[in-house]
Design a protein around this motif. Structure first.
Motif, short mmCIF file in Angstrom:
data_model
loop_
_atom_site.label_atom_id
_atom_site.label_comp_id
_atom_site.label_asym_id
_atom_site.label_seq_id
_atom_site.Cartn_x
_atom_site.Cartn_y
_atom_site.Cartn_z
N TYR A 119 -44.65 -22.08 -11.76
CA TYR A 119 -43.42 -21.85 -11.00
C TYR A 119 -42.24 -21.64 -11.95
O TYR A 119 -42.15 -22.27 -13.00
CB TYR A 119 -43.10 -23.06 -10.12
CG TYR A 119 -44.27 -23.63 -9.35
CD1 TYR A 119 -45.18 -24.49 -9.95
CD2 TYR A 119 -44.46 -23.29 -8.01
CE1 TYR A 119 -46.25 -25.02 -9.25
CE2 TYR A 119 -45.53 -23.82 -7.30
CZ TYR A 119 -46.41 -24.68 -7.92
OH TYR A 119 -47.47 -25.20 -7.22
N TYR A 167 -43.51 -17.93 -7.98
CA TYR A 167 -44.64 -18.74 -8.43
C TYR A 167 -45.85 -17.83 -8.62
O TYR A 167 -45.96 -16.77 -8.01
CB TYR A 167 -44.94 -19.87 -7.46
CG TYR A 167 -45.95 -19.55 -6.38
CD1 TYR A 167 -45.55 -18.93 -5.20
CD2 TYR A 167 -47.30 -19.89 -6.51
CE1 TYR A 167 -46.47 -18.65 -4.20
CE2 TYR A 167 -48.22 -19.61 -5.51
CZ TYR A 167 -47.79 -18.99 -4.36
OH TYR A 167 -48.70 -18.71 -3.37
N ASN A 212 -52.33 -25.72 -5.57
CA ASN A 212 -51.23 -25.75 -4.60
C ASN A 212 -51.10 -27.15 -4.00
O ASN A 212 -52.09 -27.86 -3.87
CB ASN A 212 -51.51 -24.76 -3.47
CG ASN A 212 -51.43 -23.34 -3.96
OD1 ASN A 212 -51.15 -23.09 -5.11
ND2 ASN A 212 -51.70 -22.41 -3.07
N TYR A 213 -49.91 -27.53 -3.65
CA TYR A 213 -49.57 -28.82 -3.06
C TYR A 213 -49.59 -29.97 -4.06
O TYR A 213 -49.15 -31.05 -3.75
CB TYR A 213 -50.53 -29.20 -1.92
CG TYR A 213 -50.66 -28.19 -0.83
CD1 TYR A 213 -51.88 -27.60 -0.56
CD2 TYR A 213 -49.56 -27.82 -0.07
CE1 TYR A 213 -52.00 -26.66 0.45
CE2 TYR A 213 -49.69 -26.89 0.94
CZ TYR A 213 -50.91 -26.31 1.19
OH TYR A 213 -51.04 -25.39 2.18
N ASN A 214 -50.11 -29.72 -5.23
CA ASN A 214 -50.19 -30.82 -6.18
C ASN A 214 -48.88 -31.02 -6.91
O ASN A 214 -47.98 -30.20 -6.87
CB ASN A 214 -51.30 -30.56 -7.19
CG ASN A 214 -52.65 -30.98 -6.65
OD1 ASN A 214 -52.88 -30.92 -5.47
ND2 ASN A 214 -53.54 -31.41 -7.53
N GLU A 215 -48.82 -32.14 -7.63
CA GLU A 215 -47.66 -32.48 -8.43
C GLU A 215 -47.33 -31.37 -9.42
O GLU A 215 -48.22 -30.86 -10.12
CB GLU A 215 -47.94 -33.77 -9.19
CG GLU A 215 -46.86 -34.18 -10.18
CD GLU A 215 -47.23 -35.43 -10.93
OE1 GLU A 215 -48.28 -36.03 -10.60
OE2 GLU A 215 -46.46 -35.83 -11.83
N GLN A 216 -46.06 -31.01 -9.46
CA GLN A 216 -45.59 -30.03 -10.42
C GLN A 216 -45.08 -30.75 -11.66
O GLN A 216 -44.31 -31.69 -11.56
CB GLN A 216 -44.48 -29.18 -9.83
CG GLN A 216 -44.92 -28.30 -8.67
CD GLN A 216 -43.79 -27.44 -8.16
OE1 GLN A 216 -42.98 -26.93 -8.92
NE2 GLN A 216 -43.75 -27.26 -6.86
N PHE A 244 -42.87 -30.32 -14.97
CA PHE A 244 -41.80 -29.45 -15.42
C PHE A 244 -41.70 -29.44 -16.94
O PHE A 244 -41.92 -30.45 -17.61
CB PHE A 244 -40.47 -29.89 -14.84
CG PHE A 244 -40.26 -29.45 -13.42
CD1 PHE A 244 -40.86 -30.14 -12.37
CD2 PHE A 244 -39.49 -28.34 -13.13
CE1 PHE A 244 -40.68 -29.73 -11.05
CE2 PHE A 244 -39.31 -27.92 -11.81
CZ PHE A 244 -39.90 -28.62 -10.78
N GLY A 245 -41.31 -28.29 -17.45
CA GLY A 245 -40.98 -28.16 -18.85
C GLY A 245 -39.54 -28.59 -19.09
O GLY A 245 -38.81 -28.91 -18.14
#
Lengths: 108, 113
Positions: B33, B48, B98-102, B104-105
């Motif tokens: 994303y 995404y 999909n739907y899982n924890e994202q 982040f950088g």
């Protein structure tokens, strides 16, 4: 598009329980509800996710009523380090909208 | 293990120039994303990827913005003819499904002079 509405800001004191409610009246059947926390100059961090009823992990609880049109993030016994912006995210990957979030300030 | 990495961490450019922002997701994460965050504002979803394909590009602010992902891994966000309003932190996240924890950088802070 399941738009979310959260309070812009909230204040609390150390040791108190904080409940942040998010409204999502147009939530779709396939949508999950996810909460993230963001500190200044950092990317958001996942807190908790749920679909219905109640979910609890080591940092928070998420309460979702049967109609799923709202959800409440509960932070037990907050500390100064919980001062951050909290985002309610509803949807699937076709349309991920974070919204403005709730700025929580924890005071001593 | 290694998290999501983004480069450069900071980019200062002149109005009208093109910029490329890079994101290296967590190995094995199929979803990637891109978001944009202006100072003091919430996150704005841009696009995404699921694998190499981008099912929904409607979040891109204008046709000056484009993104690609190759080999199901690295992604590049390109902004052509940058404008001052493009100044923001560009965040990349990846998730296993999909739907899982994202995850982040650290973001790329873009400043357009």
């Amino acid at each position: 598009l399941a738009k979310t509405t959260q309070p812009i800001s909230m204040d609390s004191y150390e040791g108190q329980e904080v409940n942040i409610t998010c409204s999502h009246n147009n939530i779709a059947t396939n949508d999950y509800i996810t909460w993230y926390q963001q500190f200044p100059s950092q990317g958001p961090r996942f807190i908790i996710q749920g679909y219905k009823t109640k979910v609890t992990n080591e940092v928070a609880s998420l309460f979702i009523p049967a109609d799923r049109k709202s959800s409440t993030l509960s932070l037990p016994r907050v500390s100064l380090s919980d001062t951050a912006v909290y985002y309610c995210l509803v949807g699937d990957t076709d349309d991920m909208r974070f919204g403005a979030g709730t700025r929580l300030t924890v005071k001593p | 293990g290694a998290g999501v990495s983004q480069s450069p961490s900071n980019k200062v450019t002149e109005k009208g120039k093109d910029v490329e922002l890079r994101c290296d997701p967590i190995s094995g994460h199929t979803a990637l994303y891109w978001y944009r965050q202006s100072l003091g504002q919430g996150l704005e979803f841009l696009i995404y990827f699921q694998g190499n394909s981008a099912p929904d590009k409607s979040g891109l602010p204008s046709d000056r913005f484009s993104a690609e992902r190759t080999g199901g891994s690295v992604s590049t966000l390109t902004i052509q003819r940058t404008q001052q309003e493009d100044s923001a932190v560009y965040l990349c996240a990846s998730s296993l499904l999909n739907y899982n924890e994202q995850f982040f950088g650290p973001g790329t802070r873009l400043t357009v002079l």
